[in-house]
Design an enzyme around this catalytic site. Structure first.
Site, PDB file in Angstrom:
ATOM      1  N   LYS A 253       0.849  -1.208   0.000  1.00 42.89           N
ATOM      2  CA  LYS A 253       0.000   0.000   0.000  1.00 42.89           C
ATOM      3  C   LYS A 253       0.878   1.249   0.000  1.00 42.89           C
ATOM      4  O   LYS A 253       1.685   1.454   0.910  1.00 42.89           O
ATOM      5  CB  LYS A 253      -0.920   0.006   1.229  1.00 42.89           C
ATOM      6  CG  LYS A 253      -1.709   1.307   1.406  1.00 42.89           C
ATOM      7  CD  LYS A 253      -2.709   1.223   2.564  1.00 42.89           C
ATOM      8  CE  LYS A 253      -3.358   2.587   2.844  1.00 42.89           C
ATOM      9  NZ  LYS A 253      -4.301   2.560   3.981  1.00 42.89           N
ATOM     10  N   LYS A 265     -10.234  12.903   7.939  1.00 44.12           N
ATOM     11  CA  LYS A 265      -9.924  12.412   9.278  1.00 44.12           C
ATOM     12  C   LYS A 265     -10.060  13.548  10.289  1.00 44.12           C
ATOM     13  O   LYS A 265      -9.520  14.623  10.075  1.00 44.12           O
ATOM     14  CB  LYS A 265      -8.498  11.838   9.321  1.00 44.12           C
ATOM     15  CG  LYS A 265      -8.361  10.507   8.612  1.00 44.12           C
ATOM     16  CD  LYS A 265      -6.977   9.920   8.755  1.00 44.12           C
ATOM     17  CE  LYS A 265      -6.838   8.610   7.993  1.00 44.12           C
ATOM     18  NZ  LYS A 265      -7.585   7.479   8.586  1.00 44.12           N
ATOM     19  N   ASP A 276       1.430   6.076   5.655  1.00 48.63           N
ATOM     20  CA  ASP A 276       0.463   5.170   5.022  1.00 48.63           C
ATOM     21  C   ASP A 276       1.006   4.537   3.739  1.00 48.63           C
ATOM     22  O   ASP A 276       0.296   3.791   3.069  1.00 48.63           O
ATOM     23  CB  ASP A 276      -0.849   5.934   4.755  1.00 48.63           C
ATOM     24  CG  ASP A 276      -2.076   5.051   4.895  1.00 48.63           C
ATOM     25  OD1 ASP A 276      -1.974   4.005   5.560  1.00 48.63           O
ATOM     26  OD2 ASP A 276      -3.129   5.407   4.340  1.00 48.63           O
ATOM     27  N   ASP A 335     -12.301   7.137   3.276  1.00 46.74           N
ATOM     28  CA  ASP A 335     -11.122   6.858   4.107  1.00 46.74           C
ATOM     29  C   ASP A 335     -10.712   5.376   4.023  1.00 46.74           C
ATOM     30  O   ASP A 335      -9.636   5.005   4.481  1.00 46.74           O
ATOM     31  CB  ASP A 335     -11.400   7.265   5.558  1.00 46.74           C
ATOM     32  CG  ASP A 335     -10.123   7.455   6.356  1.00 46.74           C
ATOM     33  OD1 ASP A 335      -9.032   7.421   5.747  1.00 46.74           O
ATOM     34  OD2 ASP A 335     -10.211   7.625   7.583  1.00 46.74           O
ATOM     35  N   GLU A 337      -9.469   3.871   1.614  1.00 48.69           N
ATOM     36  CA  GLU A 337      -8.876   4.065   0.283  1.00 48.69           C
ATOM     37  C   GLU A 337      -7.811   3.023  -0.044  1.00 48.69           C
ATOM     38  O   GLU A 337      -7.596   2.687  -1.203  1.00 48.69           O
ATOM     39  CB  GLU A 337      -8.269   5.473   0.183  1.00 48.69           C
ATOM     40  CG  GLU A 337      -6.860   5.655   0.796  1.00 48.69           C
ATOM     41  CD  GLU A 337      -6.753   5.348   2.288  1.00 48.69           C
ATOM     42  OE1 GLU A 337      -7.783   5.436   2.982  1.00 48.69           O
ATOM     43  OE2 GLU A 337      -5.656   5.007   2.749  1.00 48.69           O
ATOM     44  N   ARG A 339      -7.638  -0.227   0.369  1.00 45.15           N
ATOM     45  CA  ARG A 339      -8.102  -1.451  -0.303  1.00 45.15           C
ATOM     46  C   ARG A 339      -8.427  -1.191  -1.769  1.00 45.15           C
ATOM     47  O   ARG A 339      -8.389  -2.100  -2.581  1.00 45.15           O
ATOM     48  CB  ARG A 339      -9.293  -2.025   0.479  1.00 45.15           C
ATOM     49  CG  ARG A 339     -10.503  -1.189   0.475  1.00 45.15           C
ATOM     50  CD  ARG A 339     -11.445  -1.582   1.603  1.00 45.15           C
ATOM     51  NE  ARG A 339     -10.985  -1.114   2.899  1.00 45.15           N
ATOM     52  CZ  ARG A 339     -11.605  -1.342   4.051  1.00 45.15           C
ATOM     53  NH1 ARG A 339     -12.704  -2.075   4.076  1.00 45.15           N
ATOM     54  NH2 ARG A 339     -11.125  -0.885   5.179  1.00 45.15           N
TER      55      ARG A 339
HETATM   56  N1  BES Z   1      -4.570   4.306   6.789  1.00 46.71           N
HETATM   57  C1  BES Z   1      -5.761   4.039   7.512  1.00 46.71           C
HETATM   58  C2  BES Z   1      -5.582   2.970   8.592  1.00 46.71           C
HETATM   59  C3  BES Z   1      -4.683   3.297   9.746  1.00 46.71           C
HETATM   60  C4  BES Z   1      -5.196   3.868  10.901  1.00 46.71           C
HETATM   61  C5  BES Z   1      -3.341   2.995   9.715  1.00 46.71           C
HETATM   62  C6  BES Z   1      -4.373   4.148  11.977  1.00 46.71           C
HETATM   63  C7  BES Z   1      -2.505   3.283  10.790  1.00 46.71           C
HETATM   64  C8  BES Z   1      -3.025   3.842  11.928  1.00 46.71           C
HETATM   65  C9  BES Z   1      -6.880   3.543   6.577  1.00 46.71           C
HETATM   66  O1  BES Z   1      -6.834   4.042   5.286  1.00 46.71           O
HETATM   67  C10 BES Z   1      -8.178   3.942   7.155  1.00 46.71           C
HETATM   68  O2  BES Z   1      -8.424   5.107   7.261  1.00 46.71           O
HETATM   69  N2  BES Z   1      -8.996   2.959   7.500  1.00 46.71           N
HETATM   70  C11 BES Z   1     -10.270   3.182   8.069  1.00 46.71           C
HETATM   71  C12 BES Z   1     -11.264   2.262   7.386  1.00 46.71           C
HETATM   72  C13 BES Z   1     -12.717   2.575   7.689  1.00 46.71           C
HETATM   73  C14 BES Z   1     -13.112   3.891   7.096  1.00 46.71           C
HETATM   74  C15 BES Z   1     -13.558   1.462   7.120  1.00 46.71           C
HETATM   75  C16 BES Z   1     -10.181   2.860   9.561  1.00 46.71           C
HETATM   76  O3  BES Z   1      -9.471   1.920   9.932  1.00 46.71           O
HETATM   77  O4  BES Z   1     -10.798   3.579  10.343  1.00 46.71           O
HETATM   78 ZN    ZN Z   2      -4.933   4.601   4.608  1.00 46.36          ZN
HETATM   79 ZN    ZN Z   3      -7.876   5.910   5.099  1.00 45.52          ZN
END
Ligand code: BES
Ligand code: ZN
Ligand code: ZN
Length: 486
Positions: A253, A265, A276, A335, A337, A339
């Site tokens: 990723k 966020k 990320d 968010d 994104e 996947r």
């Molecule tokens: N990059 C984030 C996940 C993340 C969070 C990595 C904290 C490291 C530390 C990812 O893109 C994300 O925002 N995921 C969301 C998914 C949700 C919207 C389904 C999440 O985990 O809240």
């Molecule tokens: Zn992310």
């Molecule tokens: Zn995200």
């Protein structure tokens, strides 16, 4: 840091020295007085793991005692961790050069200490006007390693260093085009590595709907980087099958910055999202390390790179995307994104490389951090039982550990969309790590697939074990050790 091999006789060595002491077999070569030896004995009766520092004007002697009776992986990990304490002591004593010596200690134990020193000595300094303390030189006794062995270890540690540097770089100084250029220039100098960088126009003609959607709010163009290293064609020149060997595909990723997009966020959740792209940095580093050390494996790293921002014509919730393989995806939350860009890369691997296995590394879900904190990787598989078992095993050995999450069919229901083939996040906030893994697995189809969610370990807000705050490079040693077992 420079490592050198030297003949070192502990009793008359003129310089700063770390003496590793695992058990009484080392007694013969102890560079200690009678009084000091008695002190060591008393301390070892209380606890086998300790650090003593002796003044040997103008030098210093560090006496590092460890418990050699634990399981090998535990011993090595305790040595890795003791490196941080050692470094703090060096810094207090203004020691910049040391020799490491031992007797009756195993090469892998000495290697673990050196590895720990290399991991612990790293800090992200390039924006500081006054550079902080670093250890400059470590000499190691020639009985432990051949030149080539030490060199190979250093190659790996150097790749970990660079991975951490990339992850720590803010997006202002490392966006998708810049990172792609960096990878291409390293590949150009590395024997046996080919690099293809696809720009926005090429990504458009490939119809990578996920990568393009995530990029739509950004001023910076996306890139899709493919690195290939084939160490099987040279080692088995006699074998006719070597040309067509199935590669291991490493997908990473590469979200250079994750603002969340239009689902921006909130509060301080955005902080540290420069990390990320750690999955992409990890996979590139693993491939480069394999090439440095001529491992007999065939690797293809597929790295979708973009940042995710709410600007311009940013993609929105309710958009329905058509991915590289034709699957349609309803965007429920911008968010989620990671996947979307990974799905295109995984589908691209399936269609173009006939992979033996696809392994991805991604800072994918906050849910992974909530589930297991910062102590390991959340892992899942589909048709990849053997590979995941092997990864778990080497993970215990190098202490970059995996915990497996279930892929029960019930979870499939949670990512079904009313209007498209899939939705990009679950219908409930529960099991967020698993629904993300399930989503990706759809794109791997029949190909053996292992998903590594490194959200908890790629970047540490606080110092942990042998890592200062910031990017860790966690996962590189794991995957490298897995490749060594092939
Ligand atoms: N990059 C984030 C996940 C993340 C969070 C990595 C904290 C490291 C530390 C990812 O893109 C994300 O925002 N995921 C969301 C998914 C949700 C919207 C389904 C999440 O985990 O809240
Ligand atoms: Zn992310
Ligand atoms: Zn995200």
């Amino acid at each position: 840091m420079i490592y050198t091999l030297e003949k070192i006789a502990p009793k008359d060595y003129e310089g700063n020295m770390v003496f590793l002491y695992g058990d009484e077999t080392a007694e013969r070569s102890l560079p200690l007085s009678k009084k000091e030896t008695a002190l060591v004995k008393i301390r070892r009766e209380e606890n086998k793991e300790f650090l003593l520092s002796f003044d040997r004007l103008p030098f210093r002697l560090y006496f590092l005692s460890f418990d050699s009776e634990k399981a090998p992986a535990e011993v090595q990990e305790s040595l890795r961790r003791s490196a941080m304490n050692l470094l703090k002591q060096f810094e207090a004593d203004r020691v910049e050069e040391v020799a490491v010596c031992a007797e009756g200690t195993l090469p892998e134990e000495v290697a673990a200490l050196l590895e720990g020193l290399s991991l612990a000595d790293y800090s992200f300094d390039r924006y500081k006007n006054k550079p902080p303390y670093h250890l400059q030189k470590v000499a190691v006794d020639t009985v432990y390693f051949k030149n080539k062995e030490l060199e190979a270890m250093q190659h790996l540690w150097n790749r970990i260093f660079w991975c951490r540097e990339w992850v720590n770089l803010p997006v202002q100084d490392l966006n998708a085009p810049a990172f792609a250029d960096e990878l291409a220039s390293i590949a150009a100098d590395l024997e046996g590595v080919r690099c293809t960088v696809m720009d926005k126009r090429q990504i458009e003609s490939l119809r990578m709907g996920g990568l393009l959607a995530v990029n739509r709010g950004s001023v910076d163009e996306p890139r899709f980087v493919v690195l290939e290293y084939d160490g099987t064609s040279t080692t088995s020149r006699t074998s006719k099958t070597s040309k067509t060997s199935q590669p291991i595909c490493l997908v990473g990723k590469g979200v250079m910055y994750d603002t969340g997009g239009l689902n921006i966020k909130p509060e301080d959740y955005m902080q540290e999202m420069k990390s990320d792209m750690a999955g992409a940095a990890t996979m590139a580093s693993v491939l480069f390390a394999a090439a440095d050390n001529h491992l007999p494996v065939h690797l293809v790293a597929l790295l979708p790179l973009t940042d995710s921002r709410p600007g311009f014509n940013a993609y929105a919730a309710d958009d329905i995307l058509t991915m590289y393989d034709g699957t349609t995806v309803e965007v429920v939350n911008t968010d989620a994104e990671g996947r979307l860009i990974l799905a295109d890369a995984i589908a691209y691997a399936v269609k173009n490389y006939n992979p033996r296995v696809i392994i991805d590394a991604a800072t994918l879900t906050g849910a992974a951090v909530r589930a297991i904190s910062t102590f390991g990787i959340a892992a899942m598989e589909q048709n990849g039982r053997k590979e995941l078992e092997m990864l778990k095993l080497v993970g215990e050995q190098v202490y970059e550990r995996l915990v497996e999450f279930p892929m029960w069919k019930e979870y499939d229901e949670l990512i079904k969309s009313e209007y498209a083939d899939l939705r990009n996040c679950g219908t409930t906030p529960q099991a967020g790590t698993i629904t993300a893994g399930k989503f990706l697995a759809r794109f791997a189809k029949e190909t053996p697939y292992v998903h590594l969610d490194i959200a908890g370990v790629a970047y540490f807000s606080k110092a942990q074990h042998c890592w200062r705050p910031g990017a860790s490079g966690y996962g590189i040693r794991l995957l490298y050790a897995y490749l060594q077992m092939q």
